[in-house]
Design a protein around this motif. Structure first.
Motif, short mmCIF file in Angstrom:
data_model
loop_
_atom_site.label_atom_id
_atom_site.label_comp_id
_atom_site.label_asym_id
_atom_site.label_seq_id
_atom_site.Cartn_x
_atom_site.Cartn_y
_atom_site.Cartn_z
N LYS A 31 0.82 -1.22 0.00
CA LYS A 31 0.00 0.00 0.00
C LYS A 31 0.85 1.27 0.00
O LYS A 31 0.32 2.37 -0.14
CB LYS A 31 -0.95 -0.01 1.20
N ASP B 52 -16.57 6.07 3.23
CA ASP B 52 -16.63 5.08 4.31
C ASP B 52 -16.07 5.64 5.62
O ASP B 52 -15.83 4.88 6.57
CB ASP B 52 -15.85 3.82 3.92
N LEU C 121 -13.14 6.70 6.13
CA LEU C 121 -11.75 6.34 6.34
C LEU C 121 -10.85 7.52 6.00
O LEU C 121 -11.10 8.24 5.02
CB LEU C 121 -11.37 5.13 5.47
N THR D 7 -5.41 5.80 1.34
CA THR D 7 -6.57 5.62 2.21
C THR D 7 -6.17 4.64 3.30
O THR D 7 -5.79 3.51 3.04
CB THR D 7 -7.78 5.06 1.43
N GLU E 40 -6.90 2.15 5.58
CA GLU E 40 -7.88 1.13 5.97
C GLU E 40 -7.39 0.40 7.20
O GLU E 40 -6.19 0.33 7.47
CB GLU E 40 -8.08 0.14 4.82
N ALA E 41 -8.32 -0.16 7.96
CA ALA E 41 -7.97 -0.85 9.20
C ALA E 41 -6.99 -2.00 8.91
O ALA E 41 -7.14 -2.73 7.94
CB ALA E 41 -9.22 -1.39 9.88
N GLU E 42 -6.00 -2.11 9.75
CA GLU E 42 -5.04 -3.22 9.70
C GLU E 42 -5.31 -4.16 10.87
O GLU E 42 -5.96 -3.79 11.85
CB GLU E 42 -3.61 -2.68 9.78
N GLN F 290 -7.70 -4.84 15.60
CA GLN F 290 -7.98 -4.18 14.32
C GLN F 290 -8.18 -2.68 14.55
O GLN F 290 -9.04 -2.28 15.34
CB GLN F 290 -9.22 -4.79 13.66
N VAL G 88 -7.32 1.43 12.47
CA VAL G 88 -6.67 2.23 11.43
C VAL G 88 -5.21 2.43 11.87
O VAL G 88 -4.96 2.83 13.02
CB VAL G 88 -7.39 3.60 11.30
#
Length: 560
Positions: free
Chosen positions: A285, A301, A303, A315, A317-319, A335, A337
């Motif tokens: 990413k 969303d 984010l 962007t 996104e949650a990891e 979980q 961001v």
């Protein structure tokens, strides 16, 4: 020692202490070795002294893995209780390699306990139960937390009996992959050598000019300063806050420990314009642990879209920070961001990071090694604004200094002692001893599966035997390598002939007389039992009146 040589020595199966300066690539070498082991199906346990270091390697804490928790002593009753826990018993007895990262922060009492647990579980007096031990870290960085009044001599793990018992080979990495500025590199080396020149002090004292970077990350030695700065900056921005709450699953007790060490906060508040830092590596990413940026907007969303310093937009996104046991069973999932406010962070939280630019106030440094950790986060003096520092900032522990010089000497000795051809042979023997695979096709398939995130299938017992047959070993030696009876290995031949028909089994072929007698007996029994395709060994043995052994009958059937 360069990374390639260190990796070759790791592959040999020797117990290793992997060390070197900040930015020398210790974690990179560890990850290379972990990948190598997984491709060859060698069970490896990946641990670290802290939760944050463990998540960098996608492992667990050594305290949780070994069951020692926060204990400083274990009674025989404690050990027996631990052995009753199936997940501990299974993982510890299965492991062939144990990795402990950030060893500098593990108290010597705890390393002794890990050694004690492994010996007890595996019923052996061998150090660490006979597994390959890989310790990694740098004793110039932050020391272990100890009891009041304890000196570093009482705490450093290299002062433990377990360290001596392990007979560690030292791999001291000398190449530098973080610092691009020779002036900063010289200063860091002077700190490591315990002899900072007046010129270096003058350079640091005058290195307080404004940075070109927009709002560089501020490093402080205390949490109170960090929280205050981040709150002040966030509240000064107009606009509504967006809130992100972490989703936590699994063992709640273990989750509490992990939660404290993961840099992505459980409750994250952001606004457009907030300065943030990515706190996880994700090459695909385009961000790394320590990448800085500004929140541009929130997408549909909700984010955050972050603009990095290089202009690239991502962007966030949650990891998922996961800790699993060796069978892939989830222990903890966190979980969130992968961001945190980055106007300021503590020196402690910065360990392991690479920062493009940083403003540091080290005037309250209270622990030797804090200054070194902080200064070694940046790539060059151009990316550093040093507001202040005290006398402790440029100091390292005297015992760590003495030990480091000895580590360098031992690393040079290891480099000259271990020749490449010898290391190749040792690596091959270690794979076989560990029950791993040397089959190139299987390794390639495992590599592909790992890349896709798929689980690697367990190697069949027949394939393990086949690979030793391909190497030309006798039945007796194969049985010895596999720790099985020759009768069991002979039974394997029957299945190998069916599964791998191209395997050359001719060296095991009985003489013509035995083949002829077994064939006649088999055919007679099949005729009497028309309609059956297979028969057991016992009727053949009885028909031949014990003239031919069960093993000879099995071998004959392989070729009929």
């Amino acid at each position: 020692m360069n990374q390639e040589k260190a990796l070759s020595i790791l592959k040999s199966g020797k117990n290793i202490f992997l060390t070197g300066s900040a930015g020398a690539g210790k974690t990179y070498v560890l990850n290379q070795y972990i990948q190598y082991l997984k491709e060859r199906k060698i069970p490896v346990s990946i641990t670290a002294s802290t939760g944050i270091a463990a998540t960098h390697l996608e492992g667990t804490t050594i305290h949780a893995w070994s069951g020692i928790g926060i204990k400083n002593t274990l009674s025989l009753g404690n050990l027996r209780d631990l052995k009753e826990k199936k997940y501990l018993k299974k993982n510890i007895e299965k492991s062939k390699v144990l990795i402990i990262d950030e060893i500098s922060m593990l108290h010597k009492k705890q390393l002794d306990l890990v050694n004690e647990v492994l010996k007890f579980f595996r019923q052996t007096d061998q150090a660490f139960g006979g597994v390959q031990l890989i310790l990694c870290g740098d004793f110039f960085q932050l020391p272990p937390i100890g009891n009041y009044g304890e000196t570093n001599r009482d705490k450093f793990s290299f002062m433990s009996q377990a360290w001596l018992d392990a007979k560690l080979s030292i791999c001291y990495l000398t190449d530098q992959y973080r610092q691009t500025d020779q002036h900063l590199n010289n200063i860091l080396n002077e700190i490591r050598n315990g002899n900072v020149s007046q010129k270096s002090i003058e350079i640091l004292s005058s290195n307080n000019d404004e940075l070109n970077a927009n709002e560089p990350t501020k490093l402080f030695t205390h949490n109170l300063d960090v929280d205050r700065i981040n709150s002040e900056y966030l509240n000064s921005i107009r606009g509504e806050k967006s809130n992100f709450k972490a989703i936590i699953k699994g063992n709640l007790k273990l989750a509490e420990s992990v939660k404290k060490s993961i840099m992505a906060p459980e409750k994250l508040e952001l606004k457009v314009g907030a300065k943030v830092m990515f706190v996880k590596n994700n090459n695909e990413k385009g961000y790394l642990n320590g990448s800085l940026g500004i929140v541009l907007k929130f997408n549909e969303d909700n984010l955050p879209v972050v603009k990095l310093l290089n202009g690239y937009q991502i962007t966030a996104e949650a990891e998922d920070w996961r800790i699993e046991d060796q069978n892939g069973k989830l222990l903890v999932s966190y979980q969130q961001v992968p961001l945190r406010l980055a106007w300021a962070i503590t020196v402690h939280k910065s360990q392991g990071m690479t920062l493009d630019s940083a403003e540091m106030d080290l005037s309250k440094t209270f622990e030797k090694g804090q200054g070194y950790v902080a200064l070694s986060r940046v790539k060059s003096l151009k990316g550093l604004k040093l507001i202040g520092f005290n006398t402790i900032t440029l100091e390292v522990d005297d015992l760590a200094l003495k030990a480091d010089k000895r580590f360098q000497e031992l690393s040079l000795k290891a480099e000259s002692d271990f020749q490449n051809k010898e290391l190749e042979n040792l690596a091959l023997n270690f794979i076989k001893k560990s029950g791993g695979t040397i089959n190139l096709d299987e390794i390639k398939e495992n590599k592909r599966n790992l890349k896709k995130g798929l689980k690697i299938k367990k190697k069949s017992t027949y394939l393990s035997t086949k690979q030793l047959i391909d190497e030309g070993l006798s039945l007796k030696n194969i049985a010895k390598e596999r720790e099985l009876s020759t009768g069991t290995i002979t039974t394997h031949l029957l299945k190998i002939a069916e599964l791998y028909p191209a395997t050359n089994l001719s060296k095991f072929k009985p003489d013509k007389k035995i083949l002829s007698k077994v064939k006649k007996a088999r055919n007679k029994i099949l005729k009497e039992n028309s309609g059956e395709n297979t028969i057991s060994l016992k009727p053949i043995f009885e028909l031949l009146e014990g003239e031919i052994t069960y093993q000879e009958i099995k071998l004959a059937l392989v070729f009929l």
